[in-house]
Design an enzyme around this catalytic site. Sequence first.
Site, PDB file in Angstrom:
ATOM      1  N   ASN A 352     -11.461 -81.339 -62.265  1.00 25.79           N
ATOM      2  CA  ASN A 352     -10.272 -80.640 -62.756  1.00 25.79           C
ATOM      3  C   ASN A 352      -9.798 -81.317 -64.037  1.00 25.79           C
ATOM      4  OD1 ASN A 352      -8.364 -78.654 -62.606  1.00 25.79           O
ATOM      5  ND2 ASN A 352      -7.022 -79.776 -61.201  1.00 25.79           N
ATOM      6  N   TYR A 358      -7.967 -88.717 -60.391  1.00 24.57           N
ATOM      7  CA  TYR A 358      -7.787 -88.089 -59.073  1.00 24.57           C
ATOM      8  C   TYR A 358      -9.132 -87.540 -58.570  1.00 24.57           C
ATOM      9  CZ  TYR A 358      -5.579 -85.002 -55.580  1.00 24.57           C
ATOM     10  OH  TYR A 358      -5.198 -84.370 -54.420  1.00 24.57           O
ATOM     11  N   LYS A 362     -11.035 -88.715 -55.130  1.00 20.76           N
ATOM     12  CA  LYS A 362     -11.264 -87.793 -54.011  1.00 20.76           C
ATOM     13  C   LYS A 362     -12.759 -87.584 -53.760  1.00 20.76           C
ATOM     14  CE  LYS A 362      -6.969 -87.024 -52.887  1.00 20.76           C
ATOM     15  NZ  LYS A 362      -6.451 -87.526 -51.604  1.00 20.76           N
TER      16      LYS A 362
HETATM   17  P1  NAI Z   1       3.084 -85.400 -51.148  1.00 21.82           P
HETATM   18  O1  NAI Z   1       3.273 -86.077 -52.453  1.00 21.82           O
HETATM   19  O2  NAI Z   1       4.060 -84.348 -50.759  1.00 21.82           O
HETATM   20  O3  NAI Z   1       3.071 -86.493 -49.973  1.00 21.82           O
HETATM   21  C1  NAI Z   1       2.323 -87.668 -50.068  1.00 21.82           C
HETATM   22  C2  NAI Z   1       2.989 -88.745 -49.211  1.00 21.82           C
HETATM   23  O4  NAI Z   1       2.209 -89.933 -49.357  1.00 21.82           O
HETATM   24  C3  NAI Z   1       4.409 -89.060 -49.646  1.00 21.82           C
HETATM   25  O5  NAI Z   1       5.273 -89.096 -48.537  1.00 21.82           O
HETATM   26  C4  NAI Z   1       4.283 -90.425 -50.284  1.00 21.82           C
HETATM   27  O6  NAI Z   1       5.438 -91.233 -50.185  1.00 21.82           O
HETATM   28  C5  NAI Z   1       3.106 -91.020 -49.513  1.00 21.82           C
HETATM   29  N1  NAI Z   1       2.489 -92.131 -50.230  1.00 21.82           N
HETATM   30  C6  NAI Z   1       2.146 -92.169 -51.551  1.00 21.82           C
HETATM   31  N2  NAI Z   1       1.694 -93.393 -51.865  1.00 21.82           N
HETATM   32  C7  NAI Z   1       1.743 -94.145 -50.739  1.00 21.82           C
HETATM   33  C8  NAI Z   1       1.430 -95.491 -50.439  1.00 21.82           C
HETATM   34  N3  NAI Z   1       0.986 -96.324 -51.390  1.00 21.82           N
HETATM   35  N4  NAI Z   1       1.608 -95.927 -49.172  1.00 21.82           N
HETATM   36  C9  NAI Z   1       2.074 -95.103 -48.208  1.00 21.82           C
HETATM   37  N5  NAI Z   1       2.409 -93.816 -48.439  1.00 21.82           N
HETATM   38  C10 NAI Z   1       2.251 -93.343 -49.690  1.00 21.82           C
HETATM   39  O7  NAI Z   1       1.582 -84.857 -51.168  1.00 21.82           O
HETATM   40  P2  NAI Z   1       0.885 -83.671 -50.352  1.00 21.82           P
HETATM   41  O8  NAI Z   1       0.827 -82.480 -51.210  1.00 21.82           O
HETATM   42  O9  NAI Z   1       1.473 -83.555 -48.999  1.00 21.82           O
HETATM   43  O10 NAI Z   1      -0.616 -84.241 -50.246  1.00 21.82           O
HETATM   44  C11 NAI Z   1      -1.098 -84.987 -49.147  1.00 21.82           C
HETATM   45  C12 NAI Z   1      -2.564 -85.305 -49.386  1.00 21.82           C
HETATM   46  O11 NAI Z   1      -3.300 -84.106 -49.601  1.00 21.82           O
HETATM   47  C13 NAI Z   1      -2.802 -86.187 -50.609  1.00 21.82           C
HETATM   48  O12 NAI Z   1      -3.870 -87.072 -50.336  1.00 21.82           O
HETATM   49  C14 NAI Z   1      -3.206 -85.179 -51.674  1.00 21.82           C
HETATM   50  O13 NAI Z   1      -3.995 -85.767 -52.680  1.00 21.82           O
HETATM   51  C15 NAI Z   1      -4.002 -84.196 -50.848  1.00 21.82           C
HETATM   52  N6  NAI Z   1      -4.135 -82.862 -51.444  1.00 21.82           N
HETATM   53  C16 NAI Z   1      -3.042 -82.049 -51.619  1.00 21.82           C
HETATM   54  C17 NAI Z   1      -3.211 -80.775 -52.167  1.00 21.82           C
HETATM   55  C18 NAI Z   1      -2.064 -79.814 -52.351  1.00 21.82           C
HETATM   56  O14 NAI Z   1      -2.307 -78.686 -52.793  1.00 21.82           O
HETATM   57  N7  NAI Z   1      -0.825 -80.169 -52.012  1.00 21.82           N
HETATM   58  C19 NAI Z   1      -4.529 -80.315 -52.593  1.00 21.82           C
HETATM   59  C20 NAI Z   1      -5.585 -81.240 -52.348  1.00 21.82           C
HETATM   60  C21 NAI Z   1      -5.377 -82.461 -51.784  1.00 21.82           C
END
Ligand code: NAI
Length: 453
Positions: A352, A358, A362
């Site tokens: 991307n 990223y 991944k």
């Molecule tokens: P989000 O940003 O809403 O939630 C991520 C959570 O991880 C947050 O609560 C944050 O505080 C926590 N976090 C970040 N760094 C941290 C650390 N060092 N230690 C402990 N906790 C930590 O993200 P979302 O959208 O819920 O994504 C969750 C997973 O899914 C991620 O791995 C993201 O890369 C992946 N993902 C999300 C997509 C989407 O469309 N939302 C698409 C593809 C993958």
Amino acid sequence: MADRYLSFTGTAPGRFLSRRLGLPQPAALRRWSPQRPSLDGALLRLTAGKSELDPDLASVLSRTGLEVAEAVPAASAGALGVAAVVLDASGVRDVDGLGEVHAALHPVVRSVAASGRVVVLGAPLDAGDHHQAAAQQALEGFTRSLGKEIGRGRTVNLVRLTDASAAESTLRFLLSPRSAYVSGQVIHVGADAPTAPTAPTLPTAPGDWDRPLAGRTALVTGGARGIGEAVAETLARDGAHVVVLDVPAAEADARRVAERLGGTALPLDITAADAGERIAAALPDGLDVLIHNAGITRDRRLVNMPAERWGSVLEVNLASVLRTTDALLASGALRRGGRIVATASIAGLAGNAGQTNYGASKAGVAGMVRALAPRALAEHGVTVNAVAPGFIETKMTAAVPLFIREAGRRMNSLAQGGLPVDVAETTAWLAHPASGAVNGQVVRVCGQSLLGA
Ligand code: NAI
């Protein structure tokens, strides 16, 4: 941010306009609810080639809650349609056998209900000669093409298997509303007992399909919000005691989620060098399910990307995943029969612009899963898989500029974004005690996104 286009095309004028203009026609997807836990209607079971999956397949399908039929039941021929079709093509060994695939499905595709399922069963690609390999690989192109054209919220997936009983949790998942946003996937299910000589026999049959994780402990990193919160919720629904890990700055949210689910909050930055040891210390009785969900983005094109943006993404999304996995396996804190589910992304599979960091992190997760899975199963009795979400409606994607967001939502076979619960249901299937034969898989939850393979 609500998907207004999906709501609009759900109305009669919206349907009329979108059809006239040749615009995408997303269907409202049927998802799991306690009131409607399974699809409605019959499961049509068809065969192409000479299969050896019976009688196990027949008994597994009879336990899905759907009424199994071998021809479209008269009652389903009308507007309602059949809920699902399972085509056993594991015995297809040549091009003539592919003709049987066409002959079986061509007359019935029209009868599959909205949000219905087509599941094709295939054999492992390394079984048989090059004619068989050609015919079996052909099933992938077939499945993915049908997924792109079938529409109306219907999904099409391929499961490669040799033992139907070992695939029960997988078939139940794919044949239920839980897999609403999983389409165009090829899933390999191994034999029930791992083949490595030192491998332990995993407990695969849970007593209770409604609360399969009862008595088990599941840790979800980044569980305070977004997809992680949905995963924690779904694993708790399945009976697990959930430990909601998140950064100390998100402690209040982690506590709120944990309290609601009867679980425990664990404020901890997963990038801490000793995070694995601290998790083990916080869970003296050990854990059964480890969900690596925490993740961050720090987008910039490579020419503009400073080392710290690169480093922080690689650290959270990949290095800490490797480090905590190693620590929890080595210490035995992750018990035998355990499950690891890591979070990749279609950005890691397809690439991307603006996401070299990223995408690298991944793709690295997928590499870890592939290499670690056989070893973790043989040495620790633990399976290792990944989910690769596509466009999921979260705060993260709501912040994406409108045009890119609309493109992300529509550029998949279901013409809409997924919900956090779709990733959570897929995670719960991989975490299931009966999923011991599913190992080393990277399963996309992307509505068959046009991006990537
Ligand atoms: P989000 O940003 O809403 O939630 C991520 C959570 O991880 C947050 O609560 C944050 O505080 C926590 N976090 C970040 N760094 C941290 C650390 N060092 N230690 C402990 N906790 C930590 O993200 P979302 O959208 O819920 O994504 C969750 C997973 O899914 C991620 O791995 C993201 O890369 C992946 N993902 C999300 C997509 C989407 O469309 N939302 C698409 C593809 C993958």
